[in-house]
Design an enzyme around this catalytic site. Structure first.
Site, PDB file in Angstrom:
ATOM      1  N   HIS A 120       0.892  -1.211   0.278  1.00 38.12           N
ATOM      2  CA  HIS A 120       0.043   0.050   0.156  1.00 38.12           C
ATOM      3  C   HIS A 120       0.772   1.564   0.023  1.00 38.12           C
ATOM      4  O   HIS A 120       0.691   2.009  -0.398  1.00 38.12           O
ATOM      5  CB  HIS A 120      -0.884  -0.107   1.159  1.00 38.12           C
ATOM      6  CG  HIS A 120      -1.714   1.033   1.535  1.00 38.12           C
ATOM      7  ND1 HIS A 120      -3.045   1.355   0.973  1.00 38.12           N
ATOM      8  CD2 HIS A 120      -1.414   2.351   1.957  1.00 38.12           C
ATOM      9  CE1 HIS A 120      -3.259   2.576   1.438  1.00 38.12           C
ATOM     10  NE2 HIS A 120      -2.326   3.209   2.099  1.00 38.12           N
ATOM     11  N   GLU A 121       1.740   1.295   0.588  1.00 36.09           N
ATOM     12  CA  GLU A 121       2.836   2.262   1.164  1.00 36.09           C
ATOM     13  C   GLU A 121       3.517   2.783  -0.198  1.00 36.09           C
ATOM     14  O   GLU A 121       3.735   3.872  -0.734  1.00 36.09           O
ATOM     15  CB  GLU A 121       3.539   2.295   2.136  1.00 36.09           C
ATOM     16  CG  GLU A 121       3.020   2.430   3.516  1.00 36.09           C
ATOM     17  CD  GLU A 121       1.975   3.546   3.706  1.00 36.09           C
ATOM     18  OE1 GLU A 121       2.400   4.543   3.201  1.00 36.09           O
ATOM     19  OE2 GLU A 121       0.974   3.368   4.181  1.00 36.09           O
ATOM     20  N   HIS A 124       1.463   4.247  -3.171  1.00 32.73           N
ATOM     21  CA  HIS A 124       1.277   5.665  -2.866  1.00 32.73           C
ATOM     22  C   HIS A 124       2.403   6.284  -3.713  1.00 32.73           C
ATOM     23  O   HIS A 124       2.549   7.236  -4.526  1.00 32.73           O
ATOM     24  CB  HIS A 124       1.615   6.240  -1.680  1.00 32.73           C
ATOM     25  CG  HIS A 124       0.073   6.254  -0.771  1.00 32.73           C
ATOM     26  ND1 HIS A 124      -1.098   6.676  -1.184  1.00 32.73           N
ATOM     27  CD2 HIS A 124      -0.108   5.534   0.527  1.00 32.73           C
ATOM     28  CE1 HIS A 124      -2.016   6.628  -0.473  1.00 32.73           C
ATOM     29  NE2 HIS A 124      -1.583   5.988   0.664  1.00 32.73           N
TER      30      HIS A 124
HETATM   31 ZN   LIG Z   1      -2.548   5.324   2.338  1.00 34.32          ZN
END
Ligand SMILES: [Zn+2]
Length: 259
Positions: A120-121, A124
Site C-alpha cells: 500500500h505504501e 502511494h
Molecule cells: Zn495510504
C-alpha cells in the site's frame, strides 16, 4: 509562427503537468521527479534523526525480507528502516525510502499482512500521490526552498510538507491522503503483494486488525479515508484478480517465507 510556437510550448507544459495515474485517473503532477525525490530523501533524513532506529537483527531481517519481495516487483533501489515506536505506522517516500514502525508489527500479524501495508505504501509512491499533493499546494519554482524547509520540520512550511509527504504524524500534522488516493493505493498495493507471491486474502484481515487497534492510529491509517468496511469490500471485489496474480507468481517460484 509566434502563435504556433506559443501553442506548442503551452501544449508541452500541459503535457508535463497532467498525467494519468496507474489506475487511469488523470492527475496534476507538477514537481519534477528529481525534486520530489529529493524532498523524500530529506524527509527520511529528518525522521531518522528524530526517531529511534530499531537494530534488532530478527526484526530487521523479517521486515527487509517482506519489503524486498515487494520492491523486487517494482525495481529501483529502496532503503528500508525499522523504527522503534509503538504507533502502528509505516510509510514510503519518493526517492525509494520505506519506514516501518515496530508498533505496526503487532497489528500486521504475519508476512502477508505486512506485505499488504508495504504494498500500500509503495503504491502511494508509484502513483505519485505526494507529488500530486505538493503540486496542489506549492509552486514548482519554490523547489530548492521546499527541500530546505523539510530539513526544519518545526517551521510552518516544513510541517506542511511533512504532512503532504504522508509523514506528518510525528510532527503533529494530520494530513491523510484523499479517499481516491487511498483506494488507488489499496488496489495497486494488493496487486503488488500478490505479484510477489503473498496471500492477498490476508489484506482484509489486516484492516480488521487495524480497526481493532483503534484510537492510536496514525493519519495514514485513519478510518475515515475510506472506512475500514468500505476498504474491505473494495479489496474483496478485487480479490479474484489478486488471487490469479498470486498463483501466477507461485508458478514462477515466488514463495516468500519471511519469519
Ligand atoms: Zn495510504
Amino acid at each position: 509562427m509566434f502563435i504556433r510556437m506559443f501553442m506548442l510550448i503551452t501544449g508541452l507544459a500541459l503535457l508535463a503537468g497532467c498525467t494519468t495515474s496507474p489506475t487511469g485517473r488523470s492527475q496534476l503532477v507538477l514537481m519534477p521527479e528529481s525534486e520530489i525525490n529529493q524532498m523524500g530523501l530529506q524527509a527520511f533524513t529528518t525522521i531518522k534523526k528524530e526517531t529511534r532506529v530499531d537494530r534488532s537483527t530478527v526484526t530487521n531481517r523479517y521486515v527487509q525480507c517482506v519489503a524486498q519481495a515487494i520492491t523486487r516487483e517494482v525495481g529501483g533501489n529502496w532503503e528500508v528502516v525499522v523504527f522503534n515506536d509503538s504507533d502502528a505506522n509505516a510509510f514510503a517516500l519518493p526517492g525509494g525510502k520505506i519506514g516501518v514502525y515496530t508498533g505496526m508489527l503487532k497489528v500486521a500479524e504475519n508476512q502477508d499482512q505486512l506485505a499488504t501495508v508495504i504494498g500500500h505504501e509503495v503504491a502511494h509512491v508509484l502513483a505519485h500521490h505526494s507529488n500530486e499533493r505538493v503540486s496542489q499546494k506549492f509552486a514548482v519554482e519554490q523547489g530548492l526552498g521546499l527541500i530546505n524547509a523539510i530539513a526544519n520540520p518545526q517551521s510552518g512550511t516544513g510541517q506542511t510538507l511533512m504532512g503532504l509527504l504522508g509523514v506528518g504524524a510525528q510532527y503533529g500534522v494530520l494530513m491523510p491522503y484523499s479517499r481516491i488516493q487511498e483506494s488507488e493505493a489499496d488496489t495497486m498495493g494488493l496487486d503488488l503483494m500478490a505479484k510477489a507471491g503473498f496471500n492477498p486474502r490476508e489484506s482484509t484481515r489486516l484492516w480488521i486488525n487495524m480497526s481493532r487497534a483503534g484510537g492510536g492510529q496514525p493519519p495514514e491509517f485513519l478510518s475515515t479515508h475510506p472506512s475500514h468496511s468500505t476498504r474491505i469490500s473494495d479489496l474483496n471485489r478485487h480479490m479474484q484478480v489478486a488471487l490469479q496474480l498470486q498463483s501466477r507468481a507461485q508458478q514462477q517460484g515466488k514463495h516468500p517465507a519471511c519469519k
